[in-house]
Motif scaffolding. Structure first.
Motif, PDB file in Angstrom:
ATOM      1  N   ASN A  52      -3.339  -5.871   6.792  1.00 22.02           N
ATOM      2  CA  ASN A  52      -2.448  -5.495   5.688  1.00 22.02           C
ATOM      3  C   ASN A  52      -3.234  -5.258   4.401  1.00 22.02           C
ATOM      4  N   TYR A  53      -4.211  -6.125   4.145  1.00 24.19           N
ATOM      5  CA  TYR A  53      -5.034  -5.960   2.944  1.00 24.19           C
ATOM      6  C   TYR A  53      -5.932  -4.722   3.040  1.00 24.19           C
ATOM      7  N   SER A  54      -6.545  -4.524   4.181  1.00 27.88           N
ATOM      8  CA  SER A  54      -7.409  -3.358   4.346  1.00 27.88           C
ATOM      9  C   SER A  54      -6.609  -2.068   4.242  1.00 27.88           C
ATOM     10  N   TYR A  55      -5.374  -2.089   4.746  1.00 26.92           N
ATOM     11  CA  TYR A  55      -4.532  -0.894   4.703  1.00 26.92           C
ATOM     12  C   TYR A  55      -4.192  -0.521   3.261  1.00 26.92           C
ATOM     13  N   ILE A  56      -3.749  -1.503   2.480  1.00 28.56           N
ATOM     14  CA  ILE A  56      -3.338  -1.184   1.114  1.00 28.56           C
ATOM     15  C   ILE A  56      -4.532  -0.829   0.235  1.00 28.56           C
ATOM     16  N   LEU A  57      -5.699  -1.408   0.535  1.00 26.39           N
ATOM     17  CA  LEU A  57      -6.893  -1.063  -0.228  1.00 26.39           C
ATOM     18  C   LEU A  57      -7.380   0.342   0.082  1.00 26.39           C
ATOM     19  N   GLU A  58      -7.203   0.772   1.318  1.00 27.51           N
ATOM     20  CA  GLU A  58      -7.689   2.086   1.735  1.00 27.51           C
ATOM     21  C   GLU A  58      -6.683   3.204   1.467  1.00 27.51           C
ATOM     22  N   GLN A  59      -5.397   2.911   1.587  1.00 31.56           N
ATOM     23  CA  GLN A  59      -4.383   3.952   1.533  1.00 31.56           C
ATOM     24  C   GLN A  59      -3.704   4.104   0.168  1.00 31.56           C
ATOM     25  N   SER A  60      -3.977   3.221  -0.738  1.00 28.92           N
ATOM     26  CA  SER A  60      -3.335   3.306  -2.058  1.00 28.92           C
ATOM     27  C   SER A  60      -4.396   3.299  -3.153  1.00 28.92           C
ATOM     28  N   GLY A  61      -3.943   3.516  -4.371  1.00 24.50           N
ATOM     29  CA  GLY A  61      -4.851   3.459  -5.518  1.00 24.50           C
ATOM     30  C   GLY A  61      -4.786   2.119  -6.213  1.00 24.50           C
TER      31      GLY A  61
END
Length: 270
Positions: A52-61
């Protein structure tokens, strides 16, 4: 009798603490869960899941939004301290004609809700070409009548002997303010610094009105737009909430003692 009363108050305090802390604990744990575990209302994650953390760090600003929030909150807090110190010293220690009138005007400013002045404030910033800029958020956060009242009451509570002794030695107002008043009012200043930082960090409505460029979004606005595109990713939503809440927790843990001292320092005086 006193012992029973003490135990009863302790039990009530524990119950209130559990009620308060449970949603926060659930949020932190859910940030490590899969969406299926959240939907099935499983309390703890089956394993430490960092997707979840890796996803939001990679997919959002989110890193950019974090920088925007941190810069705006820290800068506006420093500005609020400067404005509050000078205004409070003038209102609380200097004697001049109209001092009482200014006190009540400041008190009236506390009673005016932000929604009542939002449109005039927006039009003023538009005329100054400050929309969609950092200063469009920082400048309004720098002025808070409540902060002025809190610190001015603290200044009024400082014994006059300190000021009189300094004036006998030839000290001017600036020396008295920064060498006597400010050090003595440190708990009160830390209290308003915490409130200023938290209010600007968590503010949603005003940044939503002022900012139109996604690169200028603060964290609450950025996360809201991101969640709008990925509303079914509950674990990612919780991870973003944890990232947004963590600086506030750290801030409170560092300054909690000074915050309590500042809030309990004296009553309101005219």
């Amino acid at each position: 009798m006193r012992l029973k009363r003490s135990k009863l108050l302790t039990i009530i305090a524990v119950i209130i603490f559990v009620i308060y802390i449970f949603p926060i604990l659930w949020m932190f744990l859910s940030a490590f869960k899969t969406d299926l575990e959240i939907i099935t209302q499983k309390f703890s994650p089956s394993h430490l899941n960092l997707e979840n953390y890796s996803y939001i760090l990679e997919q959002s600003g989110i890193l950019r939004w974090l920088f925007n929030s941190a810069f705006i909150s820290l800068t506006s807090t420093l500005g609020a301290l400067v404005v509050t110190v000078f205004a409070s010293f003038s209102l609380g220690r200097l004697k001049f004609k109209g001092n009482t009138v200014l006190f009540y005007i400041t008190l009236a400013g506390v009673m005016i809700p932000l929604q009542a002045i939002m449109i005039p404030r927006y039009l003023l910033l538009r005329d100054l070409n400050l929309l969609n800029t950092y200063w469009g958020l920082i400048i309004p956060y720098m002025v808070n009548p409540m902060f002025v009242l809190i610190v001015s009451q603290f200044f009024k509570g400082i014994p006059k002997e300190f000021e009189e002794a300094a004036r006998i030695d030839g000290a001017n107002d600036f020396f008295i303010l920064f060498r006597i008043m400010v050090p003595l009012a440190r708990p009160s200043l830390i209290a308003i610094a915490v409130f200023s930082f938290v209010s600007s960090w968590n503010d949603f409505l005003w940044p939503l009105i002022v900012m139109s460029d996604s690169s200028m979004y603060t964290l609450p606005i950025g996360l809201a737009t991101f969640y709008g595109s990925y509303s079914m990713k509950y674990g990612v939503t919780m991870a973003g909430n944890v990232i947004a809440a963590l600086p506030i927790f750290i801030f409170f843990l560092i300054f909690q003692e000074q915050l309590i001292k500042g809030l309990t320092a004296g009553g309101l005086k005219e």
